[in-house]
Design an enzyme around this catalytic site. Structure first.
Site, PDB file in Angstrom:
ATOM      1  N   HIS A 131       9.895   9.615 -19.800  1.00  0.00           N
ATOM      2  CA  HIS A 131      11.314   9.321 -19.973  1.00  0.00           C
ATOM      3  C   HIS A 131      12.020   9.756 -18.688  1.00  0.00           C
ATOM      4  O   HIS A 131      12.683  10.792 -18.633  1.00  0.00           O
ATOM      5  CB  HIS A 131      11.871  10.040 -21.194  1.00  0.00           C
ATOM      6  CG  HIS A 131      11.711   9.263 -22.464  1.00  0.00           C
ATOM      7  ND1 HIS A 131      12.354   8.047 -22.663  1.00  0.00           N
ATOM      8  CD2 HIS A 131      10.975   9.485 -23.568  1.00  0.00           C
ATOM      9  CE1 HIS A 131      12.023   7.576 -23.853  1.00  0.00           C
ATOM     10  NE2 HIS A 131      11.183   8.418 -24.424  1.00  0.00           N
ATOM     11  N   ASP A 136      15.293   9.432 -23.857  1.00  0.00           N
ATOM     12  CA  ASP A 136      14.984  10.394 -24.909  1.00  0.00           C
ATOM     13  C   ASP A 136      16.233  11.161 -25.332  1.00  0.00           C
ATOM     14  O   ASP A 136      16.432  11.440 -26.527  1.00  0.00           O
ATOM     15  CB  ASP A 136      13.889  11.358 -24.456  1.00  0.00           C
ATOM     16  CG  ASP A 136      14.172  11.998 -23.098  1.00  0.00           C
ATOM     17  OD1 ASP A 136      15.020  11.488 -22.338  1.00  0.00           O
ATOM     18  OD2 ASP A 136      13.529  13.017 -22.777  1.00  0.00           O
ATOM     19  N   TYR A 334      19.889  -8.957 -15.954  1.00  0.00           N
ATOM     20  CA  TYR A 334      21.072  -8.515 -16.702  1.00  0.00           C
ATOM     21  C   TYR A 334      22.361  -8.883 -15.986  1.00  0.00           C
ATOM     22  O   TYR A 334      22.440  -8.808 -14.751  1.00  0.00           O
ATOM     23  CB  TYR A 334      21.069  -6.997 -16.897  1.00  0.00           C
ATOM     24  CG  TYR A 334      19.801  -6.416 -17.474  1.00  0.00           C
ATOM     25  CD1 TYR A 334      18.920  -7.192 -18.221  1.00  0.00           C
ATOM     26  CD2 TYR A 334      19.490  -5.071 -17.276  1.00  0.00           C
ATOM     27  CE1 TYR A 334      17.771  -6.651 -18.757  1.00  0.00           C
ATOM     28  CE2 TYR A 334      18.337  -4.520 -17.814  1.00  0.00           C
ATOM     29  CZ  TYR A 334      17.478  -5.307 -18.545  1.00  0.00           C
ATOM     30  OH  TYR A 334      16.329  -4.769 -19.073  1.00  0.00           O
ATOM     31  N   GLU A 410      19.479  20.203 -21.081  1.00  0.00           N
ATOM     32  CA  GLU A 410      19.678  19.868 -22.490  1.00  0.00           C
ATOM     33  C   GLU A 410      20.994  20.383 -23.071  1.00  0.00           C
ATOM     34  O   GLU A 410      21.374  19.981 -24.177  1.00  0.00           O
ATOM     35  CB  GLU A 410      18.501  20.407 -23.318  1.00  0.00           C
ATOM     36  CG  GLU A 410      17.208  19.696 -22.995  1.00  0.00           C
ATOM     37  CD  GLU A 410      15.984  20.378 -23.573  1.00  0.00           C
ATOM     38  OE1 GLU A 410      14.986  19.687 -23.826  1.00  0.00           O
ATOM     39  OE2 GLU A 410      16.024  21.610 -23.762  1.00  0.00           O
TER      40      GLU A 410
END
Length: 442
Positions: A131, A136, A334, A410
């Site tokens: 990731h 994630d 895209y 985190e």
């Protein structure tokens, strides 16, 4: 009579403001209490990444979580996509929140206990899976948002659709996937979505900060390949053949002049990058062919088409001058990620309230790309960036996205949950307030 109506309207406004304030406080408190879960979820996904259209275990974990919350769940959308539908206790419109689930073919170098050790075959080569773009964290955040809002569904004036999307980084060769396929399969319908919100973790923005841009935010992206064919010969006798390696090097240098000499960069930025060149097998053999692949990034449709024209002209004419041939293939991927200006202006106050006004910053457009743009082509959307770089770290010392050393702090997860939760509920509350003022009911 007029005075009475004004008094009633004032009382309604005060009650709605109080309700919105109470809901916001409850969201913030619940999000903070989920921090340990968020970290556990994120580490599990990080240690067990899956490539696009192969997010089977990730999707199963997401679906099970949503079902446990009592959310209506649909699976198998665009291969492995999961959609949860949370119907609030009060009538109102439908708002969508999106997270992408796929990892990348990158071998991780970050020394963490939950380091990915997954290895797969990708395009004929053994590679690690990582990731390396933070998807994630996106999945963990949206799972947290679902848990927060499911616990207060009776107070939500409308419906929230949770979209867990596969293959944002692109589907495997020969397959459809990602946001484009989800839209094609009706993810924004039944019930019809009125607005959509999404975020992307950013390892080069400090934790606690949020960045955004109205209008064109991320570039349109194309992938291209150029096949150069010459004439094979012994490396000791180059005059006996036509060297596709030398020709390819000239084409590569020629492509660089498109941006530096052909485009008006005061109008909009653009990028033409050759990412890989493959040709030859031995030191003393000039091969018959060379294949190069790369990407184009643009923000303006006219410039987009002109880049394609110049790539064809440069490659074919340089090859012809060497006696070789060049075949150019451009795969349009895209469109531009475009933040609806009215929606952005309407909701930026929510982010400033959540993160603090000084922590919400306007930024220039990014030449990265996002298939969130396909959702934005159908309904108004707002996509923003959540800081994931440790506090005090210099930007030049942080690893970019899509690299083996990519790292996310985190402590950013809770702010992500608070941001998306509040965007959804504030939007629904504003819609309800607007309807009351107009004398409507939904």
């Amino acid at each position: 009579m007029l005075r009475t109506l004004l008094s009633i309207a004032l009382i309604i406004a005060v009650l709605q403001a109080h309700a919105q304030s109470s809901l916001s406080a409850a969201i913030d408190q619940k999000a903070q209490s989920l921090e340990k879960k968020l970290v556990e979820w994120r580490r599990d996904f990080h240690e067990n990444p899956e490539l696009g259209n192969r997010e089977f275990k990730t999707a199963e974990k997401v679906a099970n979580h949503l079902k446990q919350l009592g959310i209506e769940v649909t699976t198998g959308i665009a291969h492995t996509g999961v959609v949860g539908l949370l119907k609030g206790g009060k009538p109102g419109p439908v708002v969508a929140l999106r997270a992408d689930m796929d990892g990348l073919p990158v071998t991780e170098r970050v020394d963490v206990p939950f380091k990915s050790k997954v290895v797969v075959d990708y395009n004929g080569q053994k590679t690690g899976v990582m990731h390396a773009c933070g998807h994630d964290t996106h999945v963990a955040i949206l799972m947290g948002v679902a848990e927060v809002l499911a616990g207060m569904k009776n107070d939500i004036p409308g419906t929230i659709k949770f979209i867990f999307q596969p293959a944002e980084e692109g589907a495997p060769e020969g397959e459809e996937g990602g946001a484009k396929l989800m839209v094609k399969e009706g993810v924004l319908d039944n019930p019809a979505v009125e607005a959509i919100f999404g975020l992307h973790i950013d390892a080069l923005i400090e934790v606690g900060k949020i960045a955004y841009k109205p209008g064109a935010t991320m570039a349109a992206v194309d992938f291209f390949s150029i096949d150069v064919t010459g004439k094979q010969t012994h490396g000791a006798y180059p005059w006996s053949g036509i060297d596709p390696i030398v020709t390819s090097s000239q084409i590569i240098m020629g492509l660089q002049t498109i941006v530096s000499r052909n485009l008006n960069l005061t109008q909009a930025p653009a990028v033409v990058t050759v990412g890989a060149v493959n040709g030859g097998i031995r030191q003393n053999i000039i091969p018959e062919s060379v294949k190069m692949i790369g990407t184009v990034r643009t923000f303006d449709e006219g410039m987009h088409m002109y880049v394609h024209k110049r790539m064809n002209e440069i490659a074919t004419n340089i090859a012809e001058s060497a006696g070789a041939t060049a075949k150019v293939n451009i795969n349009v991927m895209y469109p531009v990620t475009f933040n609806n200006e009215a929606l952005t202006a309407k909701m930026i106050g929510t982010l400033e309230n959540v993160a603090g006004k000084s922590n919400v910053n306007l930024i220039p457009a990014k030449t990265g790309a996002e298939d969130f743009s396909y959702f934005q082509q159908k309904v108004p959307g707002f996509f923003f960036f959540l800081g994931g770089m440790p506090k005090g770290k210099a930007v030049e010392q942080a690893a970019p996205h899509h690299t083996p050393d990519f790292y996310v702090d985190e402590s950013s997860l809770v702010l992500g949950v608070r941001s998306l939760s509040r965007l959804a509920t504030d939007y629904l509350q504003m819609a309800k307030s607007s309807d009351v003022k107009k004398g409507k009911s939904k």
